[in-house]
Design an enzyme around this catalytic site. Structure first.
Site, PDB file in Angstrom:
ATOM      1  N   THR A  50       0.833  -1.205   0.000  1.00 11.45           N
ATOM      2  CA  THR A  50       0.000   0.000   0.000  1.00 11.45           C
ATOM      3  C   THR A  50       0.865   1.251   0.000  1.00 11.45           C
ATOM      4  O   THR A  50       0.474   2.282  -0.553  1.00 11.45           O
ATOM      5  CB  THR A  50      -0.943   0.006   1.219  1.00 11.45           C
ATOM      6  N   TYR A 138       6.717 -12.417   4.500  1.00  6.58           N
ATOM      7  CA  TYR A 138       5.594 -11.776   3.816  1.00  6.58           C
ATOM      8  C   TYR A 138       5.249 -12.601   2.589  1.00  6.58           C
ATOM      9  O   TYR A 138       5.992 -12.615   1.609  1.00  6.58           O
ATOM     10  CB  TYR A 138       5.982 -10.339   3.443  1.00  6.58           C
ATOM     11  N   LYS A 166       3.163 -12.676   7.555  1.00  5.21           N
ATOM     12  CA  LYS A 166       2.038 -11.922   7.022  1.00  5.21           C
ATOM     13  C   LYS A 166       1.653 -12.600   5.711  1.00  5.21           C
ATOM     14  O   LYS A 166       2.472 -12.709   4.799  1.00  5.21           O
ATOM     15  CB  LYS A 166       2.416 -10.467   6.752  1.00  5.21           C
TER      16      LYS A 166
END
Length: 339
Positions: A50, A138, A166
């Site tokens: 993001t 991730y 994550k």
């Protein structure tokens, strides 16, 4: 193992406000940090997807972390995105972010070159053995080499500095398999979902929280969803999850990511500026059209006024259907001994 508490809660992968020249808007970024903390997020996650980390230089990525660490001043932990183009630069970023006082770093698998599970393991093992700061894996298979369950399990067993994952795949069974494989071996290991549309069900099967882009726009809702789910108030949580889903889908699918989130943030009173990725005329027109839809969704939650002319009334989600879905999910979790 880390001597700190397991990574948990809502960590915000923030937009980076830019000025008219396309440079980091430091005053606005500092104001944004304060706003997020005041609205209850548990932590911050700069230099994520993001935050468009690939569209900044390595020096700018370090500066973003430096600004946010300074402004946060220890009020909440920072999970800093530390993915660089090669392992040496990634370890260097780990060292820098350790010096800035970050809680941990998040590192995506190598991208561009598709690696085998053995290659993914070797990459993270090199980092895990040489980093001064805790590491969160991730997994974002749509953009980088996937991290499979055996690799997560092996890294959790062999690397005390690897303390969490994550996962942004939105794959519920994959998350269940990871939790089942790793948690008995490492009770301190954290599981975070990066897929906002599944925050509630992911938490129900054992996730500790999420790194959710919606929390950068409506931190109040994402935090409340976390709290309701933790408290077992599942009917309320389910209703809120569906409302969050509408906003998430609108921001994610109706423009180039993360421009929808940038447009929504502007409606919350910030000046995010234009992203660094050039936009065609048709894309800019689509974003203008999207702003009205986002304003209506935010107005429905009481955060902004409706646009001029009001908002069209849309058919609500069938409450009986929602209840049936929740009952099926909870029933399956009980059958598996997870609820």
């Amino acid at each position: 193992m880390s001597n700190q508490a397991r990574l948990a809660g809502i960590f915000t992968p923030n937009i980076v406000p830019l000025d008219a020249r396309g440079d980091i808007n430091e005053p606005e970024l500092r104001r944004y940090v304060d706003w997020l903390i005041e609205r209850g997020v548990h932590g911050l996650y700069p230099n994520g997807s993001t935050g468009e980390f690939l569209r900044f230089t390595a020096e700018e990525r370090r500066r973003i972390i430096e600004i946010m660490a300074d402004q946060t001043a220890g009020r909440v932990p920072i999970l800093a995105g530390a993915a660089e183009a090669n392992v040496r630069e990634t370890i260097k970023a780990c060292e820098n972010y350790y010096e800035y006082g970050c809680r941990a770093v998040a590192i995506v698998s190598p991208f561009y070159y598709k690696l085998s599970p053995a290659g993914v393991y070797a990459y993270f093992k090199e980092i895990g053995d040489n980093t001064p700061i805790d590491v969160t894996l991730y997994n974002i298979p749509m953009f980088a080499s996937p991290i499979d369950v055996p690799t997560v399990q092996r890294l959790a067993e062999e690397c005390p500095r690897v303390i969490a994952i994550k996962d942004s795949s939105g794959d519920l069974p994959h998350m269940m398999r990871m939790i089942a494989a790793v948690r008995p071996l490492r009770p301190d290991f954290g599981f975070m979902t990066g897929w906002d549309a599944a925050l509630m069900p992911m938490m129900l099967i054992g996730c500790d929280g999420g790194t959710n882009a919606t929390s950068g726009v409506v931190p109040e809702i994402t935090r409340k969803l976390y709290d309701l789910t933790k408290a077992g108030r599942l009917d309320e949580a389910c209703d809120l999850q569906y409302r969050l889903l509408k906003l998430f889908d609108a921001m994610l699918y109706n423009s180039e990511f993360p421009e929808g989130f940038r447009a929504a943030l502007a409606l919350r009173g910030f000046q995010p500026g234009r992203g660094r990725q050039p936009q065609s005329d048709s894309q800019l027109l689509a974003i203008d059209e999207l702003k009205r839809e986002l304003q209506c969704l935010l107005a429905a939650e009481g955060y902004v006024d409706e646009p001029i002319g009001g908002c069209a009334i849309k058919e609500e989600v069938d409450s009986d259907e929602v209840a049936r879905i929740v009952q099926n999910v909870v029933g399956e979790l009980k059958r598996r001994g997870l609820a």
